[in-house]
Motif scaffolding. Structure first.
Motif, PDB file in Angstrom:
ATOM      1  N   ARG A 120       0.819  -1.216   0.000  1.00 58.95           N
ATOM      2  CA  ARG A 120       0.000   0.000   0.000  1.00 58.95           C
ATOM      3  C   ARG A 120       0.849   1.262   0.000  1.00 58.95           C
ATOM      4  NH1 ARG A 120      -3.632  -1.192   5.012  1.00 58.95           N
ATOM      5  NH2 ARG A 120      -1.678  -2.121   5.631  1.00 58.95           N
ATOM      6  N   ILE A 121       2.154   1.145   0.187  1.00 59.92           N
ATOM      7  CA  ILE A 121       3.058   2.293   0.187  1.00 59.92           C
ATOM      8  C   ILE A 121       3.629   2.458  -1.215  1.00 59.92           C
ATOM      9  CG2 ILE A 121       5.141   3.308   1.181  1.00 59.92           C
ATOM     10  CD1 ILE A 121       2.871   2.993   3.214  1.00 59.92           C
ATOM     11  N   LYS A 122       3.426   3.636  -1.825  1.00 56.75           N
ATOM     12  CA  LYS A 122       3.887   3.865  -3.200  1.00 56.75           C
ATOM     13  C   LYS A 122       5.388   4.109  -3.277  1.00 56.75           C
ATOM     14  CE  LYS A 122      -0.514   5.689  -4.741  1.00 56.75           C
ATOM     15  NZ  LYS A 122      -1.233   6.863  -5.202  1.00 56.75           N
ATOM     16  N   ASN A 123       5.941   4.771  -2.272  1.00 54.70           N
ATOM     17  CA  ASN A 123       7.366   5.091  -2.289  1.00 54.70           C
ATOM     18  C   ASN A 123       7.982   4.546  -0.991  1.00 54.70           C
ATOM     19  OD1 ASN A 123       9.920   6.272  -2.202  1.00 54.70           O
ATOM     20  ND2 ASN A 123       9.225   8.126  -3.238  1.00 54.70           N
ATOM     21  N   GLU A 124       8.314   3.277  -1.002  1.00 54.62           N
ATOM     22  CA  GLU A 124       8.805   2.578   0.188  1.00 54.62           C
ATOM     23  C   GLU A 124      10.087   3.206   0.741  1.00 54.62           C
ATOM     24  OE1 GLU A 124       8.522  -0.074   3.250  1.00 54.62           O
ATOM     25  OE2 GLU A 124       7.082   0.012   1.615  1.00 54.62           O
ATOM     26  N   LYS A 125      10.992   3.613  -0.135  1.00 57.54           N
ATOM     27  CA  LYS A 125      12.260   4.198   0.301  1.00 57.54           C
ATOM     28  C   LYS A 125      12.015   5.492   1.079  1.00 57.54           C
ATOM     29  CE  LYS A 125      16.766   5.572  -1.509  1.00 57.54           C
ATOM     30  NZ  LYS A 125      17.584   5.706  -2.718  1.00 57.54           N
ATOM     31  N   GLN A 126      11.138   6.344   0.563  1.00 55.10           N
ATOM     32  CA  GLN A 126      10.824   7.592   1.254  1.00 55.10           C
ATOM     33  C   GLN A 126      10.105   7.303   2.578  1.00 55.10           C
ATOM     34  OE1 GLN A 126       7.871  10.203  -0.483  1.00 55.10           O
ATOM     35  NE2 GLN A 126       8.961  11.992   0.278  1.00 55.10           N
ATOM     36  N   TYR A 127       9.189   6.347   2.563  1.00 50.07           N
ATOM     37  CA  TYR A 127       8.461   5.964   3.779  1.00 50.07           C
ATOM     38  C   TYR A 127       9.433   5.551   4.884  1.00 50.07           C
ATOM     39  CZ  TYR A 127       5.669   3.054   6.913  1.00 50.07           C
ATOM     40  OH  TYR A 127       5.096   2.481   8.026  1.00 50.07           O
ATOM     41  N   GLN A 128      10.379   4.665   4.555  1.00 56.06           N
ATOM     42  CA  GLN A 128      11.343   4.188   5.554  1.00 56.06           C
ATOM     43  C   GLN A 128      12.207   5.337   6.076  1.00 56.06           C
ATOM     44  OE1 GLN A 128      11.441   1.337   7.066  1.00 56.06           O
ATOM     45  NE2 GLN A 128       9.803   0.484   5.814  1.00 56.06           N
ATOM     46  N   ALA A 129      12.618   6.240   5.192  1.00 53.43           N
ATOM     47  CA  ALA A 129      13.440   7.375   5.605  1.00 53.43           C
ATOM     48  C   ALA A 129      12.678   8.274   6.571  1.00 53.43           C
ATOM     49  CB  ALA A 129      13.889   8.170   4.383  1.00 53.43           C
ATOM     50  N   LEU A 130      11.399   8.489   6.320  1.00 50.76           N
ATOM     51  CA  LEU A 130      10.590   9.329   7.201  1.00 50.76           C
ATOM     52  C   LEU A 130      10.375   8.676   8.564  1.00 50.76           C
ATOM     53  CD1 LEU A 130       7.998  10.574   4.571  1.00 50.76           C
ATOM     54  CD2 LEU A 130       9.724  11.980   5.728  1.00 50.76           C
ATOM     55  N   VAL A 131      10.124   7.372   8.573  1.00 51.01           N
ATOM     56  CA  VAL A 131       9.953   6.651   9.842  1.00 51.01           C
ATOM     57  C   VAL A 131      11.243   6.727  10.661  1.00 51.01           C
ATOM     58  CG1 VAL A 131       9.588   4.369  10.875  1.00 51.01           C
ATOM     59  CG2 VAL A 131       8.116   5.136   9.010  1.00 51.01           C
ATOM     60  N   GLU A 132      12.387   6.518   9.992  1.00 51.79           N
ATOM     61  CA  GLU A 132      13.681   6.592  10.688  1.00 51.79           C
ATOM     62  C   GLU A 132      13.964   7.996  11.204  1.00 51.79           C
ATOM     63  OE1 GLU A 132      16.646   5.016   8.048  1.00 51.79           O
ATOM     64  OE2 GLU A 132      15.631   3.074   7.927  1.00 51.79           O
ATOM     65  N   LYS A 133      13.425   8.996  10.525  1.00 54.59           N
ATOM     66  CA  LYS A 133      13.613  10.386  10.936  1.00 54.59           C
ATOM     67  C   LYS A 133      12.747  10.737  12.141  1.00 54.59           C
ATOM     68  CE  LYS A 133      13.740  14.965   8.810  1.00 54.59           C
ATOM     69  NZ  LYS A 133      13.505  15.722   7.583  1.00 54.59           N
ATOM     70  N   GLY A 134      11.763   9.873  12.451  1.00 56.98           N
ATOM     71  CA  GLY A 134      10.939  10.087  13.635  1.00 56.98           C
ATOM     72  C   GLY A 134       9.479  10.381  13.355  1.00 56.98           C
ATOM     73  N   TYR A 135       9.090  10.403  12.075  1.00 55.78           N
ATOM     74  CA  TYR A 135       7.689  10.621  11.740  1.00 55.78           C
ATOM     75  C   TYR A 135       6.881   9.385  12.118  1.00 55.78           C
ATOM     76  CZ  TYR A 135       8.823  14.715   8.850  1.00 55.78           C
ATOM     77  OH  TYR A 135       9.237  15.936   8.404  1.00 55.78           O
ATOM     78  N   SER A 136       5.597   9.579  12.400  1.00 52.83           N
ATOM     79  CA  SER A 136       4.743   8.433  12.691  1.00 52.83           C
ATOM     80  C   SER A 136       4.552   7.623  11.402  1.00 52.83           C
ATOM     81  CB  SER A 136       3.376   8.904  13.195  1.00 52.83           C
ATOM     82  OG  SER A 136       2.642   9.505  12.142  1.00 52.83           O
ATOM     83  N   LYS A 137       4.173   6.372  11.557  1.00 51.84           N
ATOM     84  CA  LYS A 137       3.948   5.519  10.386  1.00 51.84           C
ATOM     85  C   LYS A 137       2.819   6.076   9.521  1.00 51.84           C
ATOM     86  CE  LYS A 137       5.691   1.238  12.342  1.00 51.84           C
ATOM     87  NZ  LYS A 137       5.390  -0.157  12.691  1.00 51.84           N
ATOM     88  N   GLU A 138       1.777   6.604  10.174  1.00 50.84           N
ATOM     89  CA  GLU A 138       0.638   7.157   9.435  1.00 50.84           C
ATOM     90  C   GLU A 138       1.047   8.368   8.602  1.00 50.84           C
ATOM     91  OE1 GLU A 138      -3.717   9.190  10.265  1.00 50.84           O
ATOM     92  OE2 GLU A 138      -2.643   8.271  11.922  1.00 50.84           O
ATOM     93  N   LYS A 139       1.766   9.301   9.226  1.00 47.90           N
ATOM     94  CA  LYS A 139       2.191  10.498   8.502  1.00 47.90           C
ATOM     95  C   LYS A 139       3.181  10.138   7.397  1.00 47.90           C
ATOM     96  CE  LYS A 139       3.712  15.208   9.183  1.00 47.90           C
ATOM     97  NZ  LYS A 139       3.946  16.269  10.142  1.00 47.90           N
ATOM     98  N   SER A 140       4.081   9.220   7.684  1.00 43.60           N
ATOM     99  CA  SER A 140       5.051   8.779   6.674  1.00 43.60           C
ATOM    100  C   SER A 140       4.345   8.174   5.467  1.00 43.60           C
ATOM    101  CB  SER A 140       6.016   7.760   7.277  1.00 43.60           C
ATOM    102  OG  SER A 140       6.741   8.332   8.337  1.00 43.60           O
ATOM    103  N   ALA A 141       3.321   7.379   5.721  1.00 37.99           N
ATOM    104  CA  ALA A 141       2.573   6.754   4.633  1.00 37.99           C
ATOM    105  C   ALA A 141       1.840   7.796   3.807  1.00 37.99           C
ATOM    106  CB  ALA A 141       1.583   5.734   5.187  1.00 37.99           C
ATOM    107  N   ARG A 142       1.233   8.791   4.482  1.00 43.78           N
ATOM    108  CA  ARG A 142       0.531   9.845   3.750  1.00 43.78           C
ATOM    109  C   ARG A 142       1.484  10.599   2.826  1.00 43.78           C
ATOM    110  NH1 ARG A 142      -2.393  11.306   8.623  1.00 43.78           N
ATOM    111  NH2 ARG A 142      -0.814  12.898   8.927  1.00 43.78           N
TER     112      ARG A 142
END
Length: 79
Positions: free
Chosen positions: A5-27
């Motif tokens: 369901r994640i279109k840009n997995e690399k960006q999602y993982q980078a945002l999660v590692e940066k401290g964003y919530s999973k929901e916000k990272s996915a959005r």
């Protein structure tokens, strides 16, 4: 394991590692132009306040209805 369901997995993982919530990272990672570079998007200063509000809804900015255009631009750039 990648989430289909994640279109840009690399960006999602980078945002999660940066401290964003999973929901916000996915959005963020699922926006149509997520992770694309090259100046294709117009600068926020050229957007209407209505367009800025719609973008603020997409990325989950709280208090957006009370913000003026300058505050919306600042929040979108710093969230």
């Amino acid at each position: 394991m990648p989430n289909p369901r994640i279109k840009n997995e690399k960006q999602y993982q980078a945002l999660v590692e940066k401290g964003y919530s999973k929901e916000k990272s996915a959005r963020i990672a699922n926006t149509p132009d997520a992770g694309e570079k090259g100046g294709k998007a117009r600068p926020y200063e050229e957007w209407t306040k209505e367009d800025l509000l719609k973008q603020a809804v997409k990325v989950g900015i709280k208090g957006r209805s009370y913000m003026n255009k300058k505050a919306l631009i600042n929040s979108l750039r710093n969230n």
